[in-house]
Design a protein around this motif. Structure first.
Motif, mmCIF file in Angstrom:
data_model
loop_
_atom_site.group_PDB
_atom_site.id
_atom_site.type_symbol
_atom_site.label_atom_id
_atom_site.label_comp_id
_atom_site.label_asym_id
_atom_site.label_seq_id
_atom_site.Cartn_x
_atom_site.Cartn_y
_atom_site.Cartn_z
ATOM 1 N N GLY A 19 0.185 -2.666 31.918
ATOM 2 C CA GLY A 19 -0.775 -2.378 30.862
ATOM 3 C C GLY A 19 -0.606 -0.942 30.396
ATOM 4 O O GLY A 19 0.116 -0.157 30.998
ATOM 5 N N GLY A 20 -1.272 -0.584 29.307
ATOM 6 C CA GLY A 20 -1.205 0.778 28.802
ATOM 7 C C GLY A 20 -1.849 1.767 29.764
ATOM 8 O O GLY A 20 -2.505 1.387 30.741
ATOM 9 N N TRP A 21 -1.681 3.044 29.476
ATOM 10 C CA TRP A 21 -2.229 4.077 30.358
ATOM 11 C C TRP A 21 -3.735 3.938 30.526
ATOM 12 O O TRP A 21 -4.272 4.203 31.602
ATOM 13 C CB TRP A 21 -1.891 5.463 29.809
ATOM 14 C CG TRP A 21 -0.499 5.912 30.104
ATOM 15 C CD1 TRP A 21 0.537 6.019 29.223
ATOM 16 C CD2 TRP A 21 0.018 6.305 31.382
ATOM 17 N NE1 TRP A 21 1.670 6.453 29.865
ATOM 18 C CE2 TRP A 21 1.384 6.649 31.195
ATOM 19 C CE3 TRP A 21 -0.530 6.409 32.659
ATOM 20 C CZ2 TRP A 21 2.200 7.071 32.235
ATOM 21 C CZ3 TRP A 21 0.283 6.840 33.699
ATOM 22 C CH2 TRP A 21 1.621 7.171 33.488
ATOM 23 N N ASN A 22 -4.426 3.521 29.496
ATOM 24 C CA ASN A 22 -5.885 3.382 29.558
ATOM 25 C C ASN A 22 -6.303 1.933 29.348
ATOM 26 O O ASN A 22 -7.252 1.632 28.623
ATOM 27 C CB ASN A 22 -6.544 4.294 28.522
ATOM 28 C CG ASN A 22 -6.217 5.756 28.769
ATOM 29 O OD1 ASN A 22 -5.306 6.307 28.157
ATOM 30 N ND2 ASN A 22 -6.943 6.379 29.682
ATOM 31 N N GLY B 3 -9.569 -5.479 27.394
ATOM 32 C CA GLY B 3 -9.858 -6.681 28.172
ATOM 33 C C GLY B 3 -8.757 -7.720 28.132
ATOM 34 O O GLY B 3 -8.667 -8.585 29.017
ATOM 35 N N LYS B 4 -7.886 -7.656 27.133
ATOM 36 C CA LYS B 4 -6.860 -8.683 26.965
ATOM 37 C C LYS B 4 -5.586 -8.398 27.742
ATOM 38 O O LYS B 4 -4.891 -9.324 28.158
ATOM 39 C CB LYS B 4 -6.526 -8.845 25.477
ATOM 40 C CG LYS B 4 -7.685 -9.381 24.639
ATOM 41 C CD LYS B 4 -7.250 -9.571 23.196
ATOM 42 C CE LYS B 4 -8.392 -10.144 22.360
ATOM 43 N NZ LYS B 4 -7.984 -10.338 20.935
ATOM 44 N N SER B 5 -5.254 -7.123 27.919
ATOM 45 C CA SER B 5 -3.988 -6.776 28.563
ATOM 46 C C SER B 5 -4.191 -5.610 29.519
ATOM 47 O O SER B 5 -4.563 -4.512 29.101
ATOM 48 C CB SER B 5 -2.942 -6.409 27.509
ATOM 49 O OG SER B 5 -1.735 -5.985 28.117
ATOM 50 N N ARG B 6 -3.933 -5.858 30.799
ATOM 51 C CA ARG B 6 -4.080 -4.828 31.824
ATOM 52 C C ARG B 6 -2.914 -4.917 32.806
ATOM 53 O O ARG B 6 -2.134 -5.857 32.775
ATOM 54 C CB ARG B 6 -5.413 -4.994 32.553
ATOM 55 C CG ARG B 6 -6.614 -4.685 31.663
ATOM 56 C CD ARG B 6 -7.930 -4.889 32.371
ATOM 57 N NE ARG B 6 -9.036 -4.507 31.500
ATOM 58 C CZ ARG B 6 -10.312 -4.811 31.728
ATOM 59 N NH1 ARG B 6 -10.652 -5.499 32.815
ATOM 60 N NH2 ARG B 6 -11.250 -4.423 30.883
ATOM 61 N N ARG C 91 -5.601 -7.533 39.056
ATOM 62 C CA ARG C 91 -5.521 -7.131 37.653
ATOM 63 C C ARG C 91 -6.500 -5.985 37.419
ATOM 64 O O ARG C 91 -7.661 -6.049 37.843
ATOM 65 C CB ARG C 91 -5.865 -8.322 36.756
ATOM 66 C CG ARG C 91 -5.743 -8.059 35.259
ATOM 67 C CD ARG C 91 -5.873 -9.360 34.478
ATOM 68 N NE ARG C 91 -5.824 -9.104 33.045
ATOM 69 C CZ ARG C 91 -6.897 -8.915 32.283
ATOM 70 N NH1 ARG C 91 -8.107 -8.971 32.816
ATOM 71 N NH2 ARG C 91 -6.774 -8.670 30.989
ATOM 72 N N GLY C 92 -6.040 -4.926 36.764
ATOM 73 C CA GLY C 92 -6.873 -3.754 36.503
ATOM 74 C C GLY C 92 -6.032 -2.660 35.872
ATOM 75 O O GLY C 92 -5.142 -2.938 35.074
ATOM 76 N N ASN C 93 -6.290 -1.408 36.253
ATOM 77 C CA ASN C 93 -5.517 -0.269 35.752
ATOM 78 C C ASN C 93 -4.972 0.524 36.936
ATOM 79 O O ASN C 93 -5.736 0.968 37.799
ATOM 80 C CB ASN C 93 -6.380 0.635 34.869
ATOM 81 C CG ASN C 93 -5.554 1.699 34.154
ATOM 82 O OD1 ASN C 93 -4.381 1.880 34.429
ATOM 83 N ND2 ASN C 93 -6.175 2.402 33.220
ATOM 84 N N LEU C 94 -3.658 0.721 36.958
ATOM 85 C CA LEU C 94 -3.005 1.430 38.064
ATOM 86 C C LEU C 94 -2.886 2.928 37.839
ATOM 87 O O LEU C 94 -2.281 3.623 38.658
ATOM 88 C CB LEU C 94 -1.603 0.853 38.294
ATOM 89 C CG LEU C 94 -1.504 -0.504 38.987
ATOM 90 C CD1 LEU C 94 -0.057 -0.968 39.004
ATOM 91 C CD2 LEU C 94 -2.067 -0.446 40.398
ATOM 92 N N ARG C 95 -3.445 3.455 36.772
ATOM 93 C CA ARG C 95 -3.246 4.868 36.456
ATOM 94 C C ARG C 95 -3.642 5.779 37.622
ATOM 95 O O ARG C 95 -2.877 6.655 38.031
ATOM 96 C CB ARG C 95 -4.027 5.260 35.200
ATOM 97 C CG ARG C 95 -3.744 6.694 34.730
ATOM 98 C CD ARG C 95 -4.608 7.083 33.530
ATOM 99 N NE ARG C 95 -6.003 7.292 33.887
ATOM 100 C CZ ARG C 95 -6.997 6.431 33.589
ATOM 101 N NH1 ARG C 95 -6.737 5.324 32.926
ATOM 102 N NH2 ARG C 95 -8.235 6.692 33.953
ATOM 103 N N MET D 27 4.395 -1.410 19.584
ATOM 104 C CA MET D 27 3.210 -0.790 20.191
ATOM 105 C C MET D 27 3.136 -0.986 21.703
ATOM 106 O O MET D 27 2.071 -1.243 22.253
ATOM 107 C CB MET D 27 1.929 -1.293 19.515
ATOM 108 C CG MET D 27 1.821 -0.923 18.047
ATOM 109 S SD MET D 27 0.183 -1.216 17.322
ATOM 110 C CE MET D 27 0.056 -3.001 17.481
ATOM 111 N N ILE D 28 4.290 -0.892 22.369
ATOM 112 C CA ILE D 28 4.285 -0.930 23.832
ATOM 113 C C ILE D 28 4.866 0.369 24.392
ATOM 114 O O ILE D 28 5.338 0.408 25.527
ATOM 115 C CB ILE D 28 5.039 -2.154 24.389
ATOM 116 C CG1 ILE D 28 6.476 -2.236 23.833
ATOM 117 C CG2 ILE D 28 4.278 -3.435 24.099
ATOM 118 C CD1 ILE D 28 7.308 -3.326 24.495
ATOM 119 N N GLY D 29 4.796 1.444 23.594
ATOM 120 C CA GLY D 29 5.258 2.733 24.073
ATOM 121 C C GLY D 29 4.433 3.256 25.236
ATOM 122 O O GLY D 29 4.959 3.910 26.136
ATOM 123 N N SER D 30 3.125 2.950 25.232
ATOM 124 C CA SER D 30 2.274 3.374 26.344
ATOM 125 C C SER D 30 2.740 2.724 27.643
ATOM 126 O O SER D 30 2.890 3.385 28.676
ATOM 127 C CB SER D 30 0.816 3.014 26.048
ATOM 128 O OG SER D 30 -0.022 3.388 27.114
#
Length: 257
Positions: free
Chosen positions: A18-21, A26-29, A47-51, A140-143
């Motif tokens: 997923g992106g940095w934030n 809610g759709k992509s993490r 599923r969540g954010n690994l930042r 738009m997948i640079g993040s």
């Protein structure tokens, strides 16, 4: 939280990036699935954010251990081999890098799928074989791409060959679940798992299975030619997902849909 035996011979982690934030999306993490050498799921798909996990890990062992913790499993990893298959571009084309660093133009440009600013050689190769990869530049997948590359720089910085990075016992490769949809090989491996709770988790499972194939049955994955630039990396896709222009079958010999 379950504890794994220290003698487990190898693990295979699929990471759908997923992106940095992405905690705000809610759709992509970020999504993780961990398999053991017998292709059994370790812990629970996550599923969540690994930042924050990425920020806090000091080295490759700590990072891998944190991924296990995210999935509700504890492991004494040490030198245990781990293959991490990452679903995001892990490089940019040489032409794009030259453009942004020394303002060197690539020359005349044609269709989007042959544009060397937008697509690496590995992606242009997929287009030639009837697959349609995304572009880190225009889709738009640079993040996500910078997130995956940041993890390589932190935890698997040594390029051992085209498309393969290592840091200690951690090996990282790039996978692309969408390119596996026509693969009978991957479909057969996926069948015992059924559908998981979210598409992100299904993609992470596909990545984990590609990681397993890379280690156990590498001949079933398409390998890069010697002409592929090392810095651009390579997308490891099943041979039988790649259409051969001389035959209605994939390079691996299965019917291509």
């Amino acid at each position: 939280m379950s504890t794994l035996p220290a003698t487990s011979p190898a693990y295979f982690i699929g990471w759908d990036v997923g992106g940095w934030n992405c905690d705000k999306n809610g759709k992509s993490r970020d999504a993780l699935v961990i398999l053991d050498a017998n292709r059994r799921i370790i812990g629970q798909p996550w599923r969540g954010n690994l930042r924050l996990t990425i920020n806090s890990a000091a080295d490759s062992v700590a990072f891998a251990s944190a991924l296990f913790e995210r999935c509700g499993a504890q492991a004494t990893l040490g030198d245990t081999p781990i293959t991490l298959a990452i679903d995001t571009p892990l490089g940019f084309s040489q032409e794009f890098v030259r453009l942004v660093t020394i303002l060197q133009a690539a020359g005349a440009l044609g269709s989007s799928d042959t544009n060397p600013y937008l697509f690496r050689q590995t992606e242009r190769w997929l287009f030639e074989h009837r697959l349609k990869p995304l572009s880190a530049i225009k889709d738009m997948i640079g993040s996500q791409a910078t997130k995956g590359m940041h993890v390589l720089a932190r935890f698997a910085p040594t390029m051992v060959r085209c498309g393969v990075w290592q840091g200690g016992a951690l090996t990282a490769i790039e996978a692309y679940p969408s390119a596996c949809k026509n693969s009978l090989t991957v479909s057969a491996l996926q069948e015992p798992f059924g559908k998981l709770a979210h598409d992100d988790l299904d993609d992470a499972l596909t990545c984990a299975l590609v990681a397993w194939l890379f280690s156990a049955q590498p001949e079933k994955l398409a390998s890069p030619a010697e002409t592929v630039p090392l810095a651009e990396g390579w997308i490891w896709v099943p041979q039988d997902a790649v259409w051969d222009s001389s035959s209605p079958q994939g390079l691996g010999g299965h019917a291509w849909k």
